[in-house]
Every structure is written in C-alpha cells, then in structure tokens.
Design an enzyme around this catalytic site. Structure first.
Site, mmCIF file in Angstrom:
data_model
loop_
_atom_site.group_PDB
_atom_site.id
_atom_site.type_symbol
_atom_site.label_atom_id
_atom_site.label_comp_id
_atom_site.label_asym_id
_atom_site.label_seq_id
_atom_site.Cartn_x
_atom_site.Cartn_y
_atom_site.Cartn_z
ATOM 1 N N CYS A 274 -10.532 6.923 11.325
ATOM 2 C CA CYS A 274 -9.923 6.968 13.054
ATOM 3 C C CYS A 274 -8.687 5.752 12.231
ATOM 4 O O CYS A 274 -8.225 5.569 11.155
ATOM 5 C CB CYS A 274 -11.311 5.615 12.876
ATOM 6 S SG CYS A 274 -12.626 6.205 13.376
ATOM 7 N N GLY B 244 -6.419 10.356 12.805
ATOM 8 C CA GLY B 244 -7.744 10.879 13.137
ATOM 9 C C GLY B 244 -6.777 11.799 14.612
ATOM 10 O O GLY B 244 -6.297 11.776 15.321
ATOM 11 N N ASN C 190 -12.281 1.329 13.170
ATOM 12 C CA ASN C 190 -11.919 2.448 11.476
ATOM 13 C C ASN C 190 -12.525 2.277 10.115
ATOM 14 O O ASN C 190 -12.777 0.448 10.054
ATOM 15 C CB ASN C 190 -10.148 2.114 11.569
ATOM 16 C CG ASN C 190 -9.854 2.519 10.296
ATOM 17 O OD1 ASN C 190 -10.476 3.838 9.178
ATOM 18 N ND2 ASN C 190 -8.497 2.334 9.572
ATOM 19 N N GLY C 191 -13.470 2.754 9.513
ATOM 20 C CA GLY C 191 -13.910 2.635 8.347
ATOM 21 C C GLY C 191 -15.134 2.984 8.662
ATOM 22 O O GLY C 191 -15.498 3.730 9.747
ATOM 23 N N TYR D 265 -2.448 8.561 -0.117
ATOM 24 C CA TYR D 265 -2.002 9.398 1.070
ATOM 25 C C TYR D 265 -2.545 9.827 2.680
ATOM 26 O O TYR D 265 -2.121 10.170 3.050
ATOM 27 C CB TYR D 265 -3.135 10.733 0.686
ATOM 28 C CG TYR D 265 -3.671 11.847 1.177
ATOM 29 C CD1 TYR D 265 -2.933 13.234 1.417
ATOM 30 C CD2 TYR D 265 -4.716 12.291 2.430
ATOM 31 C CE1 TYR D 265 -3.450 13.744 1.940
ATOM 32 C CE2 TYR D 265 -4.611 12.847 2.702
ATOM 33 C CZ TYR D 265 -4.340 13.669 2.710
ATOM 34 O OH TYR D 265 -5.040 15.263 3.870
#
Lengths: 496, 496, 496, 496
Positions: C22, C48, C123-124, C268
């Site tokens: 996310c 995302g 997010n997470g 990344y």
C-alpha cells in the site's frame, strides 16, 4: 417478429424462430435528420436487433456511425447524435445470421463515387448477389464485405450513366430478389422496392420533408403522415433543389411484375400497429384467429395466447368461438439480450426462463393454445408440457398460419428444411403427438389469404409471396442454382 | 410492478411509477443451491432490477457475489456460478432509490459472528432502522453501509442469547416495519416475516429441501412445490442435521399482530402468475376490473388496456361490460435498461418511445383505457393524447385501484406526496381535465377489498395494508417521528 | 518495487517479485483536497496498482470513491473528482494478494461513530490483527471485510475515551506490526506510524496546509514542501479550528521502540527520487552497487542493469569498477496491466515479452548483470539464458542485496519460504548453476547497512528491519503463533 | 519512438512528439502463424499503439481480427487467437492521426479478387495516394475507407497481369512514397520496400519458414534468425509449393533509386535493440551522444538523460566527456493509455505526471540534459523548469539530432511547420531562452550522418532521408502539389 414477441430473438435457445434481416429509414431536408432516423429505427427495432447504423450528410461531409446493439443503446446519446450532423440521413437495423457478426457488414455502406459520395441501406435479400459479385470481381472490383449492398455500390460506380439517379436505377435493374432500398447522396434521398414488392416500404412526410421507412410504425413514432406505399418496381428520387424546395420524381425501374407482398410480414414480422400494403397487421392477425376458429373449432374452456406472437390471433379465435380469452402464459421480460451463455443446468430450464404458466386459469381446464406459426416445434413441445404441469385437462394447439415446408431467399433466416416440423412428420397426428398436444390444427392457405386480403388464393396469380408454405417462389433463384455448380468464393471470416 | 409492465422502471422518464425494493430467495441442502437461487431470483426480477446478490456456504467458507444489473446479466454464467459452491444459498434482487446506487449496499450482507458467519437479505423496510442505528453507534458499533440489514447484523452480534436462532429472533423482535427476511449460517436457513405480514414470503420444497421466496413464481420456475405462506410474525429455522436430514422449526417471534398484506402486491407488484396470501394475483386483478366495470360503467366501443399493468383488469372490465377488448396500445419492448440518457429532443417523444397507438382499433371509437393505478398522472396524460391523436372519438379512463394520497414506509418508493395526482386536484373532474380524459373513475376501496379478499373493508380491523389510499398505517413510524427532531446521522455518500 | 521496475507486478508470470501492499496520502484544509490526493496517489502508484480509493469530507457529508485499477484510470476524470468535494481527503493505493481481489477490501474504510464519521487507510500489516478480530467478534462486533483496517475502526468505536484523537491513539496502542496510518474525521487529519517505524510516512506542507504521504515523491509532484518524517510511534493530529487556522498536535502513542525502517524500502520498494528516513533512495542504491563492486569484483567487459530495479546499483557498480555501463537489456513497456491471460504458447515466451537482449553490446562480451534482489530466481534464469543467446561470452550476476531466507509480516507479500532461491540451494555455486551464471554474488548485510546508513549492522540493536535476510523480526508475531493453535476464522470469500 | 520513451504517445499533453504510423509482420508456412504474428507485433508495439490487426489463411478461408488497443490487450487471448487459424498470417500495428480513429481503417485490409483473396498491410505513406484514388474513382472503383491500402487493393484488382505476384508488382510500381508492404494470398507471403528504402523491412527465418518484419526486434522475440534486409525497390514472393516446400522469389520492381533510409528511425523510432540497415540503433544513438559531446562540450557536473529517448545519447555524451551519468529524471510508468481525459487542474501538472526530478543528484549541480530531438520545445521548457526547481545551478540542453524545420510525408506525423521550435526562433539563443536553458546545442547534420553511417553527408547523393532537417525530399510529392489546385475529395467521417 412483432412487438408481441420482441425479445424472442435474444434468447432463442432452440433456434425455433424466424428472423427478419433488416429495417430501413431515411429522411431528406429536415434539420433533425439523424435524431428522427434514430427514432424511426427504434420503432423498427423488431426487424433487427443485432446492429444499427446511420449515415448523414451535412453539406460538406458524410458522417457514419455503425454499432453493434440496439438503437437505444447508442443512438439516443447526445454525443453520438452530435457526430451525425446534417439534414439528410438514412439508417438501418439488422439481424445477422450466426458467424457473420461483423461490424464491417453493418449498413449503411458508403462509397466515394466519381459523382460524389453515396450511402446505401437495404432490407431483404438479392437472389443473384453472389453471381453479380463474381462478375464484378472478374472485372477488377474489390469486395471488402460479404454484404450484397457492396455489390449494389459497385454496380452504381461502374454504370455508364452519368446521373446518380440513372446509375442507381441501372444497378437496381440488375439486382433480383426481394428488397427495399434507400440511398442518399449529397442532395438526394432515393427509395426503391423490388419488382415483386416482397419487402414493404412506405413513404411519409413530416413538416413537408419526405421520409421512407419499412413500416408505418416508424412514421407514427415521430408524428409523420403516411403518404403512400412505395410501389413494387418503383424508384422515388427526392432531391433538395438550389432554392431549398424538394423535388420528388417517381419512376418505374422497368422491371415490374405483379405485386406479391410477403405473407410473413402479416403473420409474424411487422408490428401489429403497422399498416402493410394498406392493411392493418393487427386486424389481419385477428382475422387469422377468426378464420382459424371457423376452420378448426374445439370444445374448450379457455383460449390462451402463446406470447407474444399469438396474442391477436388468440383474441380473434376467442371472439369468434365465444370461449373466454385468458392470460394462461406469463412472459418474463427480463430474459433479454444480456442473458449470458448460461450453464447447461440453467439452459435445461429452457422455456421456463421466458414463460411461466398461470396456474389459476389453467388448472383443470381444457386449454386452446393459439400461436402465430410453428417452425421447428421445439418450443411448442416445451410450452405444452408446461401447461400440462400446471394442471390443464386438455391442451389443443391452433396455429394461425399454414405449415412451413420451404426455405426463404428474400431476407428471412429459416432453419434447414429438414428441421422444420412440417418436414419431420407426415401427418397432423404425428406432429401433435411429438408436441404432446391433444389436437393440432393449422390455418389453411386460403384462410390466411382471406384474413389478409379478403380473397382466396389465386393459384394462377397468387396475390402474395407464400413459398414457405407452397414452394412457389416469386422470382428465379440464380445464386442457388449456381451454388450447385460449386463455384464458391472463399469469403473472409471476420470479427473486426 | 408485475410482468405485464416489467420494463417500466428502466425507462420511467417521468418518475411516474412505484418501485418495490426487493425480492428474496433461499434454499437449504440442495447440491445446486446457487443455480436454483439464480433461477429463483430471475423469476423475482420484477421486484428489483438494479442489483442482485447471492451468498452460498460450501461447508468451509461463505462465498459472495454481488453485482449491479439483472440476474441474467451475471448469474447464468458458468464462471460466476462456479464461484458460489455449496448446498446452502440465499439471494436478493433490489431496486434502489436514486443516489444510493452503491455496491456496498447490495444484499445479502455477511458478517462473521462469534457463533460463525451469517448472511442476511431482506425485502421491505424497517420503520425504526435509523433509531436503532443511532443506539448501536452510541454503543460502539461501526456502520459501513446505509443498509438496514447491517443493523440486523449488529443486533444479532450483540444479542445475549447463545444460539444463532435465538439471536436472530431477538434481533427481529427489535425491528419494526414491513419485511421478509432470510438468513443462512453454516447449517441453517432462517426465514422471517414481519408481525403484520405486510411483505409476502412463501415456503416451498424441492427434492425434499426447503425453499423460501418472495413469491410463488420463484417456486414454479424450478418446479418446486408450494408448501405454505410463512405466517406474519413467524420465524422458520431449517437446519441440516449431522445425519444429513433437515429439521424445520417454526416459531413465533412473539410480536404478532393481525395479518395485513400490502394491497399493492395485488394491484401492481406481484407477478400475475403468483399466489400471494393464497390468492391468485391474476384473478384478483381481473376481479378489480370486473368490480370497476360495475362501479364505473361507461358506454364505449372498445376496452384498451394500458400495458402491461392494466391488462388483467381491462380483460375483467371487458368481460363484465361486454365491450370488446382490443390491443389499442402496442408496447415497444426494446426500450430497456440500455436506453442511454437521451437527448432532450428524444426525451420529448416521451411515452411514444415505449408505446404506440394501434390506430386500426382506435380510430373513430369511444375508448376505455384501463390502468392498474395512477401515481402522478404524467404518463396517463401523454397516453390519452396519443390515443386522441390516433383518432379516438372519446377517451375514458378507468383505474383498477383507489386514489393514492399517502407515502409508504414499508419498501415501496413513492414520490413526494404533493406530486401525487390525488393531492394535486380536489375533484375527479379536475383530475380528468388535467389528464385530458372525457371521464376518469377509480375503483373504490371496498371494490378493491372485495376483488382481493371477497369482503368489504373492516374499518375496525382492516384485512390489508392500505395506508397509501387511507392514511392508516399498520405500524408506528418511529424513524419518521424522530426525523422531526432533526437528529440526523451524516451518512456516507459513496459509489464504490 | 520502484519506478525503474514499475510494470513488473502486472506481468509477473513466475510470481518472482515481492509486492508492497500500500501507499497512503492525506491533506487537510485545502480546497483541492481530492485532486491533490489523486496526484499524490499517482506518484505512489508503484506501491500498489490493484485498486485506489479516496474519501473526502465536504463539511456536511463524507464522499467515497473506491475503484479497481490505476489512479490515472479513474481519479483524473472530472466526473469522478466532482464526486469528492471538500477540503479534507485521504487516499490509498493497494496491491492485493491473489484471491482477495474484493472491492469491499479497498481502502479507505469509513464508519459512522458516535463522535461522527471517520475514514481510515493504512500501509503495512498488523501482526495481531486476527487475534484482535477474534476478540472483537466475541464481543459482539460484526466484521464485513477481511481488512485489518476494519479492526482499527472497531477499536476506535469501542474505545472508552471520548475524543476521536484519544480513541484513535487508544486503538493504535493495541495494534502490533508495521504500518503507517492516516485518518480523517469532520475536522481532523490524523497520521500515525508504528512503534518501530517499519513503514515510512512523511509530513509535508502546501500553501500552509498539512499533508502526509508514504514517500516524498508524492510531495514533489504537487510542489509541496517536505516538513519532516513522522517519527516511529508518533501520532500527529491536525485539526481545522473554528477560525479556519489549523492546529498540529504531535503526540507519542507511548509504545515506541528504537526506529528500524524496512531495508526493502531502500532495496526495491521506494521510488529512487524519494527521501526515506532522510536518505536518498537513489544514492543508497548506487552505494549498494559501489559496495558490491568492492565486495564482489569480476573481470568483465560490460555492466548491464537488469531493468528497472537494478539500474542505480549497476551504475554504482560500473562507476566503482571502471567497467563500462551499457543497456544490454531493453524493456518492452507495453507489457502492461492489460496483457490478458495469454495462451500457453505465448506464456512460454516468458521473459522475452518484457525484456530483450541488446545484442550489439553483449555479443562476445563478458557481461555482469546487476540486479536489486533475487527472490525465486526463476526470472534470473531466463534472463541469463537470453543474454547467452545474444552471444555473451560470460555472464556474471551481482545482486545488490543479501540472500532472502525469511517471510515478511509487515506488508510485503513474499512467496512461501521453500520457494525462495536461498532456501533451495545451500551454496552460491549451486544457485549460480541453477541460474546458469558463470558466477553469482550477493551484497553482504553489512555492505547493505553501510550503503543505506553508513555503518555496519549493530547486532545488538540493528538500525533497520532486516528479518527477510536475518530472521530477526522487530516485533512479536501474535497471529502467526496463534495460527499454530488452529483457531481459524472461516472468512468470507467474495468478489463483489 | 523507441522503447526508452514508449508511453510518450499516450500522454502527450502538448502534442510535442513525433509519431510513426505503423509496423508490420508476416510469416508463411508456420503452424503457429497467428501466435507468432501476435508476438512479433508486440515487439513492434512502439511503432503504433492505437490499433492492431491480424489476417490469417487456413487453407479454406481468410480470418481477420482488427482491434483498437494494444496487441497485449487482445491478441494474447486464446479465444482471439483461436479465431485466426492457419499457417499464413500478416499483422499490423498502427498509430493514427486524430479524427481518423476508425476501425474501418485498421489494417490489414482484405479483398476478394478474381485470382482469390488477398490481405495487405503497410507501414509508411504514399505521396500519390490521393491522386491515384481520384483516378480509380473516376474509373468506377468504390472506396470505402480513407486508407491508402485500399488504393493498392484496387490497383491489384484492376491490373491486367494474371498472376497475383505480377499484379502486386504492377500496383507497387504505381505507388510513390515511403513504405514497407506485406501481403498474403492463399499460398503466398509477399514483401516489398519502397524504391528509396525510406521505411525499413527485414527478412528472417524460423524453423525454415520465411518471416518479414519492420524491425529485427520482432525476430528476436520469437527466436527467429535475421536473414537480410529487404532491399529498396525489391519485392520478395514466398510461396508454399504443392510439396509443402517454400519457394522464395526476389525481384526488383524496376523503379529503384539509391537507398536512403529515414534518419529518424535511428534518432527516435526504432527500438534500440533493433538492427536497421545493418546498423545497431543503440550504437548509432550512443555515437550521436559522443559526437555531440565533441561538437558541443560544456563544463558541468552531471549528465542527465531526458527519459527515455535521450538515454543512449546521454550515455555516449557522458562517456565521451567524462562527466558522470546520473538518473536525474525519474519516469512514472503508470502514466499510460488509460490516463483518462484529466481535469484542467490535473493537466496543469503537466510533465510532472510523467517525470520527476531526482533532487539528490541535481541540487547545486551544473546539469546537462541530453534529449534525442526537439519538436515543439514545449516539453523541454517544462523539464528545464522542473530541474531548476530541484535546485540545479545551471541547466544545459544538448540535442542528439539537428533542428527540425520541415514536415514529413512518409509516415511520420509532424506538427504544423510553424509550431516547430526551429521555425519559431531564428537563433539558438532565442530558442534556449524560450526553453529556459543556460545553453542549447543541436547535433550537426554531419555529426548525425557520421554517428549512423560513419561518413559526412554527401550533398549530391545523401545517404539517408533527412528532409525534416534539410528540406530535401527523396521523392516527388504529387498529392501535396495537387492539393494546391484544391480538387479535394469529400471523404467520409466515420467512427464505426
């Protein structure tokens, strides 16, 4: 097909209906040309649900919109209509045989000729289309569609006449079959009907502007006046003059034969509120029911129409027989175009997806089912079973047209002859047994002729086109004969 | 709405129809649970065309598919049905009021409870839904949809009872209004009907497996047997036992009042082939026409139904009066869901997009138009005009139900009261003049009661729900009263 | 994933990439709140691609739009943005694990609480989400989604604190894991970062209005100023005051631990132009390449990046080694989201659909391929083959991060551990042989730490989250442990 | 356009790029003909993203699929590929100028000729297409599309030669301009390149079966071997013989001139991994950067490519100048085809939607931006501003091709001449000032010639097509001249 049976096409699990291939509409000189054409095509939607196209001319350029789907799916959209400016327009709705669902074949077709652009649309079929196509190709023409309309364009382009009207008539003269055709150029709207008048075409008028349409219901929706039927073998050329007035020039293409309208327009295709050949389709259908009641009476408790095609005939039968008319079969209108390829399990429910028995008027009753026609009989079989399941004591079928034996070549998509019920069983008893009815009767050919035209069939000069019943075709069948010789063109299969 | 008027919703230019909000279907223990549910919902499509949802349980997990559109658009697809495995399923079709077109609100709703998952769907409306929602939120509940079904889920989740069935009944007891509700858990199918029995719900059986549906037509399509009506205030708990057998436990929620089915189910909503409260809807409608012929006769040449809702009553009127029944208005079935937002020009053609006059049976005639009900009258006005344009000598309107004065709070979406024709004009003459009819008459409330139930209205204990005609509501209206105090929740506006 | 590898997700035939779940963005008090949120989400799209949602508040109502697809597919549309009025908005982009592709799970989630509406996005991942869910359900809560965000909403709703801010902190304190969370109420924008600071979250400012976003690139796109990182364990409450000014209240949730940012953000996920934890992601990646050149030199002719993830490290490697950097692999950008489920035949072309060898710089050369990381190795294998087919004399692989051995529980979707290359082969030689490389080397953990933070790993108190390399998780894993006890909730499988 | 700039077309807000109109691929005798064609077209996608079409022949019938959108959107689908059976296929990708987005114009076009069916596709443009069209129409041909391919079909159909090959050559001889053309008949695959060899076309071979494609990258993707370039003015006729073997007959059409490949294939259009005219496109681009560094050096800290087109030249510039190469501009790949018509507010963010500055390598630096070409300069202006906003101390622009002054007539869609930057300002200083750069330099024409072909331009016989820089057209421009006389055809505007 008529408005009483209108969604049949889209959920015809058994391939047990006949399909008409097209409807046309055109108007000249009206500022709302494309909008009126869209409305006219909407009224003609029963003649073709697969695709619809409109071409307009705005004084400078031709504009074309062709879409798969219903008229209301696309042509009521302000955005789409805005792409069709101008005061000249023709439109077309089409049903297409399986495997030819190509946008490329959707009419009207347009071509740039030396004399200027022309767009053409037609309803019906040419019986020498393939023969002419072969000759054209041999002469260096290229054919990009599988539509016979393209052949007409080539004939016009190659005609040695100079004026568009003369070229159009020159082309028409070479075409055989049953068709109604409309064309527009930069200033003209041209209408033509085949020499035998198999397919209908009417002329109307709105605000002094000429209109042509397959049926009068397309005039009614826009409040246009009916002027007259276009005659068989007639070509009517309407043209905007430099002063803005419109000239109308009615000619004979010079190939007339006695008029013979297609009886199936009365039995099934035309909308009941249309006048075809000066006759009310609704009244003709009621008359079929009345004559059927006389020809094939039965002692029963209730007359039930097979919706929607059989409804007017059932009403006629009920009034003539004095047996009460009741809605014994209820239609589910939500079986529509979007009913997607169902599971096998769901397909098995077949006719029940569309029809249900109204037990309250059937249980314990002797029921007469009145239908407009029987093609393969597969649907009839299921309906009889459904009516019996709902508790009917007896089930009699009365069909408001004769038995169908022969294929059509004038724009009606018929199943292979050996699949027709009438060709599968030799006696009424055997047919009735297959269908599961206690009795089965068809209207006689004379009963049908009288219902429509008031008189028996004139064997020497039949007043109507009736080959599906009689095998007597009103024209020669050139392509069909040449097919036997096997010289087939390997046409393109295409989807886009 | 019924199958005779089925596409009205989708092209209701004038907002001149009533909308029912839902239909439900459920089945327990059948290997084809989802497929049968899809078929049942298809038969109930007339109760809601906006969206459809199905939840199934496969022994391990619940599976949910919820989609905008018709049942046939999605749930006949092998791919979709494969996503709904298991032998327990419930489904729902819904009509939604404008502005709430949110997938989030599409039923069935699912929740994970301590006792396991539960999915719920209902037809109708709660009159204290907002009041309960406020209490729940104050108690720490979170509400993610604007659907009252979510409230029921909360009440079940918070119930102090231990068994799901007891929790369900506990929740139901707190809900007021008119509703039919279905629920499934990992082993159970639960059905409940409101204390007054305003909304219908029937129990059926297929291969020994219990089924519940809003109307009997959903049983007929799959060949299921009708068992009985679920009673008002009744909760029926069907459960798969460890040995595979199914137990059926019928209880009373303890809040019953005398049953009062909604009269509009008979007048307009239910399918004519359904049995509602043990009575044929079709026969009730014909009786309305018969009674109307007695109460409001008129000298005329032809009885014309306003399609499709007025058709059975028109037939009854014709049979009772002896005046011929004729299809004077033809329906264009292609005005469907996909008729996109038309140009203003095209909207102006209004009723003609859907209906056309069948001049052959109207011209020069004294016409009686029979309709099922009149809401705002805007459509009637246009139809009368269309009939006059087709040459009718006189146009009389006969309405097979009383005048509508009051809004509904049990799942029927009614226009604002001041827009109802009956509230706009104080006399029949004024209404008739507005509509343009030579005469206008409505069926009396007693005429309607007799048509449906055989007896006059019992003023002390009315046998049916009839507040839209009489203003007498069968329940208290808690939310409505609290609305006056202004304590409104600022709900989420959402489209996805 | 970063902008150099941005379409990888959509055509990941082999499941050979890691997915971040996310990105979030929020803004308070700005008249163009939804538009700016859409732009911020567009900049965060690499975090995302499956779905995007925005919730706004206009002073009266909350408005929610949630859609499958890219931000640019929906949220640049004037029509959609017009549905999101107001000066408060939060948004969310999400990647979803297979089988959970449900619109219902798309964030932000909204709930009506007693204190008013609240919308939340994060997010997470929570490591005790399931545990809390079970407790909530036992306490009478209903869970309609499988999203942990719903759990947070329940905790807020049930908190005994009165103010929303206190309730939010109360809820946050109960959640364990790695997350960045944003919430809006009628007047507030709240931001929170997990106690360990695993997932990033930055604060910015535009025209004096506060903004929060997962990465600084979302500030850059709208020209907003970077203010500071939200600290680990911090909750920042921004509120519009009655006078229109905005108050900012930064608190500690009281559960802080030493900060440990996720190293994979640097390796990344994050965009190279973002600053994460005050460090340039691009510079960190180049440093990884520089360190890798020192740790694992090789005699070669050309350094070729594996696009797009390996590009900055390859550039660093080339600069440190003095070997020329060349584009030996060309990317086909048209392998995108719409690449439909291909035939088996086409799938067989695998990596070539996306990459092609640039023979001119490879033929006859000793090639060093530099990649950011290796997950399963299936793609590396195909790329090596492709490079060999293009005529490379030698192919050496240098990976700019250590070997991956362990799964993630903080929002990175990792393959099953046994599918990781590092777990399939025990030696570098064996791995290299499987991949077909002449040599294979990975960056050391200290080499990575120095590239990012300048120092070696502090074994006692690691400066970053690095469990995928080391197995040392920065938090306890409550759900994972309870999973072993088997008390699983049978959640709903749903697609609509 | 090349793979380094591949999504530019779809989000070209300013109309500031050049567009190539097509790519072609064909294969004969291979059982997977359509699948391989789809893969080849996928590799050629950079040459046209608007539409793609494939025609195959299965021994009996031709099959055609033509679709708007990317190859991967449709032609990887098993269902679509199954509609293209047979071992002969050609395909086409196309970019189309605004307002001509008609499926009808999507190639390949098919026609039924006397000698059998033929399908044709071409890349490039005819400079006498309109002139020939007028002659054909005057001769009775009908034109249904606005595509010049239709003209070729007519010329073939009307040729007096008997064999298809002779007819094809006869037609080709009449066409002027720059084109590569492929055709299939029932047994043949025919390839032709224009007399000057403006557009590229290569021959390959897979499993012994001949292949033709616009670029070698289409051979690489399927693992086919490169055989040779088709020569300018050459026609290669491959035919399946009765024994299954394939004959290859290479002829000269008899109208050759010295070969002059289009320089823009090297500058911008071709994929960097392709070999065009035997030269590596990537190497040519690097050389342009190297030559540019020599011609236009600048004291600076960092070389930054303008992605993606400028990347190879930037690398060359960096290597030649010794100034570090850094990714100072990051590309957002999610700005794609589906970025819907954005609000004015969002459009204002312009270049930032696609690019962002990587502050870490720009701040405080003297930056050299290297771009492949400048068309209108509107994008350059925004990029310079973005780089300055990110803190660059100086911004110098170096363009790896000469200034563009003249329009193209061979398949490149150029803006109106007065919109070209080079025509708006008379000095480099004025251009640089407009763009906001501290300095602006272009590669010289000789610098470009040497980069591609190793030698300076031969003014008497230029080795390449370079009119956009020099105004010297390699062919006469018949249509353009006749346009001045105003005899325009009023072609059909069409969308379906």
């Amino acid at each position: 097909m008529n408005a009483f049976s209108s969604l049949d096409h889209e959920f015809d699990i058994d391939g047990d209906t006949l399909h008409e291939e097209c409807g046309v509409f055109g108007i000249l000189g009206h500022p709302d040309a494309a909008t009126l054409t869209a409305l006219g095509l909407h009224a003609l939607q029963h003649r073709g649900q697969e695709a619809a196209g409109i071409v307009s001319f705005d004084g400078q350029r031709f504009h074309s919109e062709r879409r798969m789907g219903l008229v209301g799916d696309h042509y009521t959209d302000p955005v789409t209509l805005a792409k069709l400016p101008g005061n000249i327009a023709i439109g077309h709705v089409r049903y297409s045989t399986t495997g030819e669902v190509a946008l490329r074949n959707v009419q009207p077709l347009f071509a740039e000729l030396e004399v200027g652009g022309i767009a053409i649309a037609h309803n019906g079929n040419f019986t020498n289309g393939l023969t002419l196509r072969r000759q054209l190709i041999a002469g260096g023409a290229i054919c990009q569609s599988t539509s016979d309309t393209e052949v007409v364009l080539h004939l016009i382009a190659r005609s040695r006449y100079t004026s568009t009207a003369d070229r159009f008539i020159d082309a028409i003269r070479q075409m055989e079959g049953g068709y109604s055709m409309l064309a527009i150029t930069r200033t003209k709207l041209i209408a033509a009907r085949d020499p035998t008048g198999i397919r209908p075409l009417v002329m109307g008028e709105l605000d002094g502007k000429p209109i042509f349409a397959s049926e009068t219901c397309a005039l009614d929706i826009i409040g246009a006046k009916f002027v007259r039927d276009v005659e068989n073998g007639e070509v009517i050329i309407c043209e905007i003059q430099p002063d803005g007035s419109i000239s109308i020039d009615a000619r004979k293409a010079g190939n007339q034969k006695p008029e013979r309208l297609c009886l199936f327009e009365y039995v099934y295709f035309a909308r009941p509120d249309s006048m075809v050949g000066g006759r009310s389709v609704y009244v003709a259908r009621k008359n079929m029911g009345i004559n059927l009641a006389k020809e094939a009476p039965v002692e029963a408790d209730v007359i039930v129409p097979v919706p929607d095609g059989g409804t007017p005939a059932a009403l006629g039968y009920a009034q003539a027989s004095g047996i009460p008319f009741e809605y014994g079969i209820i239609r589910n209108h939500y079986v529509g175009r979007t009913f997607i390829e169902p599971t096998q399990q769901i397909r098995a429910f077949g006719v029940k997806l569309k029809h249900s028995a109204n037990r309250a008027v059937i249980e314990g009753k002797r029921v007469v089912l009145v239908d407009d026609s029987i093609v393969r009989g597969t649907t009839s079989l299921k309906i009889v079973q459904m009516i019996r399941d709902a508790g009917a004591r007896e089930v009699h079928i009365r069909v408001a047209s004769p038995m169908i034996f022969y294929p059509d070549f004038y724009g009606i998509d018929t199943p292979d002859a050996h699949k027709l019920l009438a060709n599968q069983y030799s006696t009424l008893e055997a047919m009735g047994k297959y269908i599961g009815a206690d009795s089965l009767e068809f209207l006689s050919i004379n009963g049908l002729y009288r219902a429509v035209g008031g008189k028996d069939r004139d064997a020497a000069n039949p007043q109507f086109t009736d080959h599906y019943f009689t095998g007597e075709y009103p024209t020669r069948l050139l392509d069909k004969e040449s097919e036997k010789t096997g010289n087939k063109i390997s046409l393109l299969a295409s989807n886009g």
